[in-house]
Motif scaffolding. Structure first.
Motif, PDB file in Angstrom:
ATOM      1  N   LYS A  19      72.958  90.464  96.212  1.00 57.45           N
ATOM      2  CA  LYS A  19      71.908  89.564  96.810  1.00 57.45           C
ATOM      3  C   LYS A  19      70.728  90.784  95.664  1.00 57.45           C
ATOM      4  O   LYS A  19      69.343  90.748  95.677  1.00 57.45           O
ATOM      5  CB  LYS A  19      71.243  89.350  97.747  1.00 57.45           C
ATOM      6  CG  LYS A  19      72.341  88.259  97.918  1.00 57.45           C
ATOM      7  CD  LYS A  19      72.600  86.785  98.425  1.00 57.45           C
ATOM      8  CE  LYS A  19      73.350  85.746  98.691  1.00 57.45           C
ATOM      9  NZ  LYS A  19      72.449  85.503  99.972  1.00 57.45           N
ATOM     10  N   ALA A  24      74.215  88.397  92.313  1.00 59.06           N
ATOM     11  CA  ALA A  24      74.976  86.917  93.743  1.00 59.06           C
ATOM     12  C   ALA A  24      75.388  85.853  92.317  1.00 59.06           C
ATOM     13  O   ALA A  24      73.566  85.934  91.393  1.00 59.06           O
ATOM     14  CB  ALA A  24      74.006  87.248  94.382  1.00 59.06           C
ATOM     15  N   PHE A  26      74.718  82.462  91.778  1.00 61.65           N
ATOM     16  CA  PHE A  26      74.075  80.987  92.214  1.00 61.65           C
ATOM     17  C   PHE A  26      74.343  80.086  90.606  1.00 61.65           C
ATOM     18  O   PHE A  26      74.556  79.977  89.866  1.00 61.65           O
ATOM     19  CB  PHE A  26      72.913  81.078  92.296  1.00 61.65           C
ATOM     20  CG  PHE A  26      71.961  81.741  93.084  1.00 61.65           C
ATOM     21  CD1 PHE A  26      71.687  80.970  94.370  1.00 61.65           C
ATOM     22  CD2 PHE A  26      71.796  83.248  92.991  1.00 61.65           C
ATOM     23  CE1 PHE A  26      71.291  81.855  95.397  1.00 61.65           C
ATOM     24  CE2 PHE A  26      71.666  84.143  93.978  1.00 61.65           C
ATOM     25  CZ  PHE A  26      71.075  83.858  95.237  1.00 61.65           C
ATOM     26  N   MET A 199      64.380  77.224  97.508  1.00 57.01           N
ATOM     27  CA  MET A 199      64.101  77.992  96.323  1.00 57.01           C
ATOM     28  C   MET A 199      64.670  77.909  95.049  1.00 57.01           C
ATOM     29  O   MET A 199      64.421  77.449  94.225  1.00 57.01           O
ATOM     30  CB  MET A 199      64.275  79.747  96.508  1.00 57.01           C
ATOM     31  CG  MET A 199      62.794  80.392  97.444  1.00 57.01           C
ATOM     32  SD  MET A 199      60.973  80.202  96.598  1.00 57.01           S
ATOM     33  CE  MET A 199      61.065  80.845  94.899  1.00 57.01           C
ATOM     34  N   GLU A 200      65.671  78.288  94.970  1.00 57.20           N
ATOM     35  CA  GLU A 200      66.128  76.997  93.787  1.00 57.20           C
ATOM     36  C   GLU A 200      66.481  75.585  94.435  1.00 57.20           C
ATOM     37  O   GLU A 200      66.882  75.404  95.169  1.00 57.20           O
ATOM     38  CB  GLU A 200      68.073  77.740  94.116  1.00 57.20           C
ATOM     39  CG  GLU A 200      68.274  77.781  92.838  1.00 57.20           C
ATOM     40  CD  GLU A 200      70.631  77.306  93.007  1.00 57.20           C
ATOM     41  OE1 GLU A 200      70.671  78.254  94.296  1.00 57.20           O
ATOM     42  OE2 GLU A 200      71.522  77.697  92.384  1.00 57.20           O
ATOM     43  N   THR A 201      66.113  75.278  93.160  1.00 59.45           N
ATOM     44  CA  THR A 201      66.090  73.802  92.966  1.00 59.45           C
ATOM     45  C   THR A 201      67.466  73.037  93.088  1.00 59.45           C
ATOM     46  O   THR A 201      68.620  73.671  93.000  1.00 59.45           O
ATOM     47  CB  THR A 201      65.666  73.086  91.520  1.00 59.45           C
ATOM     48  OG1 THR A 201      66.252  73.870  90.898  1.00 59.45           O
ATOM     49  CG2 THR A 201      64.118  73.296  91.845  1.00 59.45           C
ATOM     50  N   ILE A 249      74.390  80.144  97.253  1.00 57.40           N
ATOM     51  CA  ILE A 249      73.173  78.784  97.457  1.00 57.40           C
ATOM     52  C   ILE A 249      71.588  79.498  97.948  1.00 57.40           C
ATOM     53  O   ILE A 249      71.258  79.832  98.883  1.00 57.40           O
ATOM     54  CB  ILE A 249      73.075  77.663  98.621  1.00 57.40           C
ATOM     55  CG1 ILE A 249      74.324  77.279  98.730  1.00 57.40           C
ATOM     56  CG2 ILE A 249      72.033  76.579  98.345  1.00 57.40           C
ATOM     57  CD1 ILE A 249      74.423  76.062  99.716  1.00 57.40           C
ATOM     58  N   GLY A 250      70.152  79.111  96.900  1.00 53.85           N
ATOM     59  CA  GLY A 250      68.922  79.784  97.428  1.00 53.85           C
ATOM     60  C   GLY A 250      68.297  78.762  98.456  1.00 53.85           C
ATOM     61  O   GLY A 250      67.802  77.663  97.645  1.00 53.85           O
ATOM     62  N   GLY A 251      68.790  78.660  99.266  1.00 54.14           N
ATOM     63  CA  GLY A 251      68.508  78.349 100.418  1.00 54.14           C
ATOM     64  C   GLY A 251      68.671  76.200 100.442  1.00 54.14           C
ATOM     65  O   GLY A 251      69.387  75.789  99.572  1.00 54.14           O
ATOM     66  N   PHE A 253      67.981  73.942 104.450  1.00 51.23           N
ATOM     67  CA  PHE A 253      66.891  72.962 104.676  1.00 51.23           C
ATOM     68  C   PHE A 253      67.669  72.241 104.928  1.00 51.23           C
ATOM     69  O   PHE A 253      66.607  71.137 105.763  1.00 51.23           O
ATOM     70  CB  PHE A 253      65.605  74.157 104.904  1.00 51.23           C
ATOM     71  CG  PHE A 253      65.344  75.543 104.100  1.00 51.23           C
ATOM     72  CD1 PHE A 253      65.134  76.178 105.325  1.00 51.23           C
ATOM     73  CD2 PHE A 253      65.363  75.678 103.220  1.00 51.23           C
ATOM     74  CE1 PHE A 253      65.713  77.853 105.029  1.00 51.23           C
ATOM     75  CE2 PHE A 253      65.233  77.359 103.010  1.00 51.23           C
ATOM     76  CZ  PHE A 253      64.837  77.735 103.764  1.00 51.23           C
ATOM     77  N   MET A 489      73.810  79.516 102.978  1.00 54.56           N
ATOM     78  CA  MET A 489      72.532  79.148 102.414  1.00 54.56           C
ATOM     79  C   MET A 489      71.784  80.046 102.763  1.00 54.56           C
ATOM     80  O   MET A 489      70.610  79.848 102.245  1.00 54.56           O
ATOM     81  CB  MET A 489      72.203  77.764 102.301  1.00 54.56           C
ATOM     82  CG  MET A 489      72.283  77.462 103.827  1.00 54.56           C
ATOM     83  SD  MET A 489      71.794  75.742 104.168  1.00 54.56           S
ATOM     84  CE  MET A 489      72.174  75.261 105.950  1.00 54.56           C
ATOM     85  N   GLY A 490      72.141  81.304 102.820  1.00 48.13           N
ATOM     86  CA  GLY A 490      70.953  82.354 103.812  1.00 48.13           C
ATOM     87  C   GLY A 490      70.913  82.342 104.544  1.00 48.13           C
ATOM     88  O   GLY A 490      70.238  83.780 105.480  1.00 48.13           O
ATOM     89  N   GLN A 670      66.712  84.117 110.814  1.00 43.59           N
ATOM     90  CA  GLN A 670      66.761  82.875 110.874  1.00 43.59           C
ATOM     91  C   GLN A 670      65.077  82.278 111.739  1.00 43.59           C
ATOM     92  O   GLN A 670      64.537  80.919 111.427  1.00 43.59           O
ATOM     93  CB  GLN A 670      67.436  82.282 111.395  1.00 43.59           C
ATOM     94  CG  GLN A 670      69.042  82.284 111.067  1.00 43.59           C
ATOM     95  CD  GLN A 670      68.786  81.593 109.247  1.00 43.59           C
ATOM     96  OE1 GLN A 670      69.072  80.127 109.604  1.00 43.59           O
ATOM     97  NE2 GLN A 670      68.730  82.320 108.662  1.00 43.59           N
TER      98      GLN A 670
END
Lengths: 776, 159
Positions: A19, A24, A26, A199-201, A249-251, A253, A489-490, A670
């Motif tokens: 990263k 990394a 994605f 951040m990643e759609t 994965i860019g996040g 949530f 996912m982070g 976190q």
């Protein structure tokens, strides 16, 4: 407290090098030979019937390889969320949408999609699709959507309640409880639409092979359930679909528990039509308007207490805006109620809650999953009660918080709590004793201090089914391979789970490698969400490692001619307990009759020895998790500029009982991220709609996310209560950082201004108006 | 769409590539040169995930028309360090927990490097300002700021 070799240490993340160097993988970085690019035509209207759709001109555009609409894609109803795959009977999941339908129900709803050799051609082709709409009446507020004159959004869901699912949780006798209470406070609060804004759609790449096998690389938080959803939509056996992350994965949530909005099915449908790999990456605007948000809505709290401050009755009610399609709209009000009822010992409670369809972007899972919507109102009312009683709100909380073994409405036990310690530590950090003494008379900038507390779950049960599996294979050189289906996912899964495996196996972390987030090479798991990954998947990893270790020790026992119970495995060496490694037993007195003289062997040598005798050590972990409550107390100091209405957070002290921090650095990260997201929920983040249902906040620029420049001092402290049910005592932490943040800030604003806000976010406009009103 | 030849220096190496006049630098880097370390989070200059360093300044490569890079010196995440020779800011991001999902990380590191190229004694305020155009949704920025501060210290020690 027990010291471990690997667990409990803040080791550098195993994905850090990739990263930090940009290597990394994605989904949005992927490229396959012959790959096409997809774009989606979205509805400009909040509610309309598609009378006709003509794609002929678009199909003629050079470079266009496929156009998908409701006419040439499966008419199979689904739910974009993983709830479709693990709703426990007798409840049934709500299935209310197709990939494309002939009715659109919110601005942004999918009408058609194009696959072309470039993104630009696909974009140009969208403009050539002719759609004739018949506008239908629309409704945007959940309370209005429940009225008899409101338009029906889904024919089979009368009164606009998804699945007719109204959750009622009785506990004790609320009516009697209020009659016996000395003091009752009731207040209704309005909570906003918050966006995950990861951040990643949303993104997916689909490849449909001529052998009928389908591979989908995507941003999902749940590869296995996503495979199940796709199998249903496309009527393909689950064994022929592989869903995986690439591997990062860019996040998340919560925004992709199940499908990544509709990225996966759109990519698969187009790939089937074009017979080529298809990639779709949502634009940021699409991500904002056409992928799940947090549920907005109305939450009412009625709290009854005795004169001495003992809470005696609570009524909690939530009417949530589910948006145009049901994602997690049946589960979210359930978690809201359960978490709201679990923080305090209140003998008489009643919860009533449900979601309502409206013509807005669908609401689904977002970090906290209903819990922040419960705790901002509840903790506000608790502060109001303290004021009425003339008690310190901190003391009032300490008097009423749940203790281990207390009865509560949940089907699992309150197995541990460090909340009192969290409160004590947080109070010290913020300087609680300064509360009420911060402002000089006539000051234009007013300071205030407030607090909020809360709990959460450590997995999805009892709201959904929850189980997990993991494999551990000892490689022929004694190194360890771990396979688990949960994504990273982070949140650090791909580091923390290997830490657990290394600890149980008795090897260094450098000997462990992990394969994760791939439905084909890992066993089933419901994925990364519900603060479950470390707790539930971690428990499966513990079981798998114990199983592998047991096999190793049994084999070593035969090899060394020692009873396996007498053997220890540490630092990749198997040796007789109590005897120094490398020594033989002759003369030491530990030799037993018939034992070989050799008293230790490296795991490397043993694994290869086993291999030459046709054996591999394969550990399997299959678990159904219990559940456990993490606890947290947040304290906020704010400054309110009474001339501008601007609120600045000076400091947040966030103290969390996480059971056991497997990697403290990751745990702190976190919580820090959660706190800032909670500050956004309290102060600035909101998607609003115009009168036609168009989203007014559809970009980072318009949606006010906190930046580095806005970050206050965040003092994170960890309390370890060592839960008896969690792996190494750990409990969930992924969601907890924002559960009580808005509550602490709203209470601090009240302390500063004397104004009790019943609606968030506390934007400058809202605060300015309230201050002006207050001066009258 | 007549294509034009873009000549520039990329991570210290000369590059010549045919681009369309409407191409943005981020797309040339990611799609044509396959340097996908530079991320695209919004395409509108609002998130900073595509931050690169052009002639010493941190810029959003999604707002730079590719032809604007003519004769420029461009640095991307791929060019600043790796195993065996990490840039100090890469090292501190890794060691201090400043990385979570990793999607903002390349842009964050490039903005940090641009700052540290100018000063190795930044104040906390200067770091916050330098990173204010880079959105991170995971970390709350706490460990990122700590990492930049620690990298500055490392660089000062080396000087």
């Amino acid at each position: 407290m027990k010291e471990y070799n690997v667990v409990g240490h803040s080791v550098r993340r195993l994905d850090a090098v990739e990263k930090a160097t940009g290597t990394a993988g994605f989904t949005s970085d992927m490229k396959l030979p012959g790959m096409l690019y997809a774009k989606v035509l979205r509805s400009p209207y909040a509610h309309a019937r598609i009378l006709s759709i003509d794609t002929s001109e678009a199909e003629k555009l050079p470079g266009v390889k496929a156009v998908a609409t409701h006419k040439n894609t499966p008419r199979e109803l689904f739910n974009t969320s993983a709830t479709m795959t693990f709703t426990v009977p007798p409840m049934v999941p709500v299935l209310d949408q197709y990939i494309f339908d002939n009715v659109v129900r919110y601005v942004g709803d999918e009408v058609a999609a194009v696959a072309a050799v470039t993104e630009k051609i696909a974009e140009a082709a969208l403009k050539l699709i002719k759609v004739e709409y018949e506008l239908l009446p629309a409704v945007f507020d959940p309370l209005e959507a429940m009225t008899p004159e409101a338009p029906v959004i889904h024919e089979s869901h009368k009164k606009n309640i998804p699945g007719g699912e109204v959750i009622q949780i009785p506990y004790g006798d609320a009516e009697k409880g209020f009659a016996e209470s000395d003091l009752i406070i009731e207040k209704t609060f309005k909570v906003p639409v918050q966006k995950q804004a990861q951040m990643e759609t949303q993104a997916a790449v689909a490849q449909v092979g001529l052998d009928g096998k389908i591979t989908v690389w995507s941003t999902t938080q749940t590869p296995h359930p996503t495979k199940m959803i796709l199998a249903k939509i496309f009527s393909v056996p689950e064994s022929k679909i592989r869903v995986l992350n690439p591997p990062y994965i860019g996040g998340g949530f919560g925004v992709r528990i199940g499908l990544s909005a509709k990225a996966e099915p759109i990519a698969v449908a187009l790939s089937m039509l074009a017979k080529k790999p298809v990639k779709i990456v949502y634009t940021r605007k699409e991500d904002f308007i056409a992928s799940d948000t947090r549920h907005a809505g109305y939450v009412t709290v009625k709290l009854g207490a005795k004169k001495d401050g003992a809470f005696h009755a609570m009524y909690l009610k939530a009417i949530l805006n589910g948006g145009a399609y049901c994602s997690f709209s049946c589960e979210t009000p359930g978690v809201l109620g359960c978490m709201g009822m679990a923080v305090y010992r209140i003998p008489n409670q009643f919860y009533y809650g449900h979601s309502v369809y409206t013509n807005t972007t669908p609401s689904g899972a977002m970090r906290g999953f209903g819990n922040p919507q419960a705790m901002y109102p509840i903790e506000s009312v608790v502060d109001m009660m303290a004021e009425q009683l003339g008690m310190d709100p901190l003391e009032l909380r300490l008097k009423n918080i749940m203790q281990v073994g207390d009865p509560w409405p949940l089907p699992y036990k309150c197995s541990s709590t460090g909340l009192a310690e969290c409160i004590a530590k947080g109070a010290r950090s913020i300087g609680w004793e300064k509360r009420g003494k911060l402002n000089k008379p006539g000051a234009k900038k007013l300071r205030g201090i407030g607090m909020g507390v809360g709990t959460h779950c450590s997995n999805a049960w009892p709201w959904c089914g929850d189980y997990d599996n993991a494999y551990i294979t000892v490689q022929q050189d004694g190194s360890i391979h771990l396979a688990t289906g949960v994504p990273d996912m982070g949140t650090g899964t791909s580091t923390s789970l290997p830490q657990i495996a290394a600890e149980v196996m008795g090897v260094g972390l450098d000997k462990v490698s992990i394969t994760f987030a791939d439905s084909a090479s890992t066993p089933f798991t419901i994925g990364s969400h519900a603060s479950r990954t470390l707790y539930a998947a971690g428990t499966a990893v513990v079981e798998a490692a114990r199983d592998a270790r047991k096999q190793v020790l049994e084999y070593a026992g035969e090899f060394l001619k020692v009873a396996p119970e007498r053997l220890e495995l540490k630092d990749s060496v198997i040796y007789v307990t109590g005897q120094a490694v490398g020594n033989d037993c002759s003369g030491s007195g530990v030799c037993q009759t018939g034992e070989s003289e050799r008293k230790s062997i490296s795991l490397k040598e043993l694994a290869y020895n086993a291999h030459l005798r046709n054996k591999q050590f394969i550990g399997v972990g299959r678990i159904v998790p219990d559940n456990a409550p993490p606890w947290h107390a947040h304290f906020a100091e704010v400054e309110v500029d009474t001339e501008l209405g601007q609120i600045r957070v000076i400091k947040v002290a966030a103290v969390h009982d996480v059971g056991k921090a497997v990697n403290p650095m990751i745990v702190e990260g976190q919580i820090e991220g959660g706190v800032l997201m909670g500050i956004g929920y309290a102060l600035s983040e909101e998607i609003k709609y115009d009168e036609k249902g168009k989203q007014l906040h559809d970009s980072f620029h318009k949606y006010m996310l906190a930046t580095a420049d806005d970050t206050p001092e965040i003092d994170v402290m960890i309390v370890e209560s060592n839960d008896p049910t969690g792996p190494f005592g750990a409990k969930g932490v992924g969601e907890t950082g924002l559960v009580p943040t808005a509550a602490a800030i709203a209470n601090a604003v009240y302390d500063a201004t004397g104004i009790r806000f019943t609606e968030i976010p506390l934007t400058e406009e809202r605060v300015f108006r309230a201050l002006a009103e207050n001066r009258k | 769409m007549s294509s034009k030849i873009l000549k520039f220096t990329l991570n210290g190496e000369p590059v010549e590539i045919a681009v369309s006049p409407e191409d943005m630098l981020v797309d040339v880097l990611r799609d044509k040169l396959e340097l996908t370390g530079t991320k695209k989070g919004c395409g509108k200059g609002e998130c900073g995930a595509c931050t690169i360093i052009m002639d010493g300044e941190a810029v959003n490569s999604c707002l730079v028309p590719a032809m604007k890079a003519m004769s420029a010196s461009v640095e991307t995440i791929e060019g600043i360090g790796g195993p065996g020779k990490f840039h100090p800011v890469q090292e501190t991001f890794m060691d201090l927990g400043a990385i979570q999902c990793g999607f903002c990380t390349p842009g964050m590191i490039m903005s940090s490097k641009a700052l540290l190229d100018k000063t190795t004694s930044p104040t906390s305020q200067e770091i916050k300002k330098a990173l204010a155009g880079n959105i991170c949704r995971c970390t709350g920025y706490v460990k990122i700021e700590e990492a930049v501060m620690a990298a500055a210290e490392k660089m000062r020690e080396k000087q």
